[in-house]
Design an enzyme around this catalytic site. Sequence first.
Site: not given
Length: 398
Positions: A119, A207
């Site tokens: 991530y 993101e």
Amino acid sequence: MNIHEYQAKAILKEFGAPVSRGVAVLKVEQAEAAAKELGGPLWVVKSQIHAGGRGKGKFKEASAGDKGGVRLAKSIDEVKENVKQMLGATLVTVQTGPAGKQVNRLYIEEGADIEKEFYLSALVDRATSRVSFVVSTEGGMDIEDVAHHTPEKIKTFSVDPATGVMPHHGRTVAQALNLTGDLAKQAGKLVDILYKAFVAKDMSMLEINPLIVTKQGDLRVLDAKVSFDSNALYRHPDVFALRDETEEDAKEIEASKHDLSYVALDGDIGCMVNGAGLAMATMDIIKLYGMEPANFLDVGGGATTEKVTAAFKIITADPNVKGILVNIFGGIMRCDVIAEGVIAAVKEVGLKVPLVVRLEGTNVDLGKKIISESGLNVISADDLDDAAQKIVKAVKEV
Ligand code: ADP
Ligand code: MG
């Protein structure tokens, strides 16, 4: 403003980020050519909606199958079959709400051999007034859950705008992701690219979940979600051109045309308020008395009768609205202007639900007089507390 994954990837690619090859399709007939262009042997068909959680999402229509909104395909026929099933169907994910979103675009991408999923995100951190990065080895998962249960698995750092990304930022990311050698170098380069893209395009959020390591030993951006600072869009006509109005709330689009700050919510009480703080307080007090606001709406300081009318129309057009609370403090705004606007709007669109009006401030007496003499069924309130109680009571009695 938000954009689709494939658009975000195209922007990141311009800056040199490693993304997979892919082709966006809007029609079933485009699927075959797209799949052939990519060549295979593995393809991924990805729903393009402005919401995450697509992989684990479910289509409402049984005809779309139960394989989620992101699907692997091992042949061109399989690509075509999935495109046929998914285009036009409604995908429900944890982020769309129960109504789901219709999938009008698909992105066909070459399939990657995934070794690990990480991530990585960047956002504007108001506390430090810098761009901050959030990194975790726990990619592909709900980062909120990781933050909650295993916060030690999340690493954050911010970048000084005076220096930009420095070699130590790259080392921080590499260390957080347990990367060494060439992969560590790739991580440093990627952070630099992402930071440059973020600043140059006035992003507010970027993101990448997941950022992957491929079996071939490369870092790759496998999913990308980007939001832009709406106040800076005037500097980026290229970004503005990517806007997909079908992804936005029709009421919010209408509100933006009239320069109203409006956010649609799920409750029953429509609110028309001037000033963001007063609007927040109004929403709070509606909740305090046991109901939920249907929207946030700030008509601003210098609203005209036309603007108030537009605002009122947007609220009444919402079928969820079971009652309306107008709460205006006349500072710059005059209460008589508000009163005239409300009356003009009620006369134009009709009033099928209870309406409570609380006015205070400049020309308040004139405002109240205009409303009481209008002959319309408007409940008058003196203060915020009184107003909230009256609208909740009126709605419950209907
Ligand atoms: P979402 O976050 O909306 O569920 P993602 O783009 O993250 O959508 O896709 C979900 C999962 O599908 C990823 O975590 C990854 O495992 C897999 N996936 C996505 N794109 C590809 C691809 N090009 N090749 C292989 N697997 C992929
Ligand atoms: Mg994802």
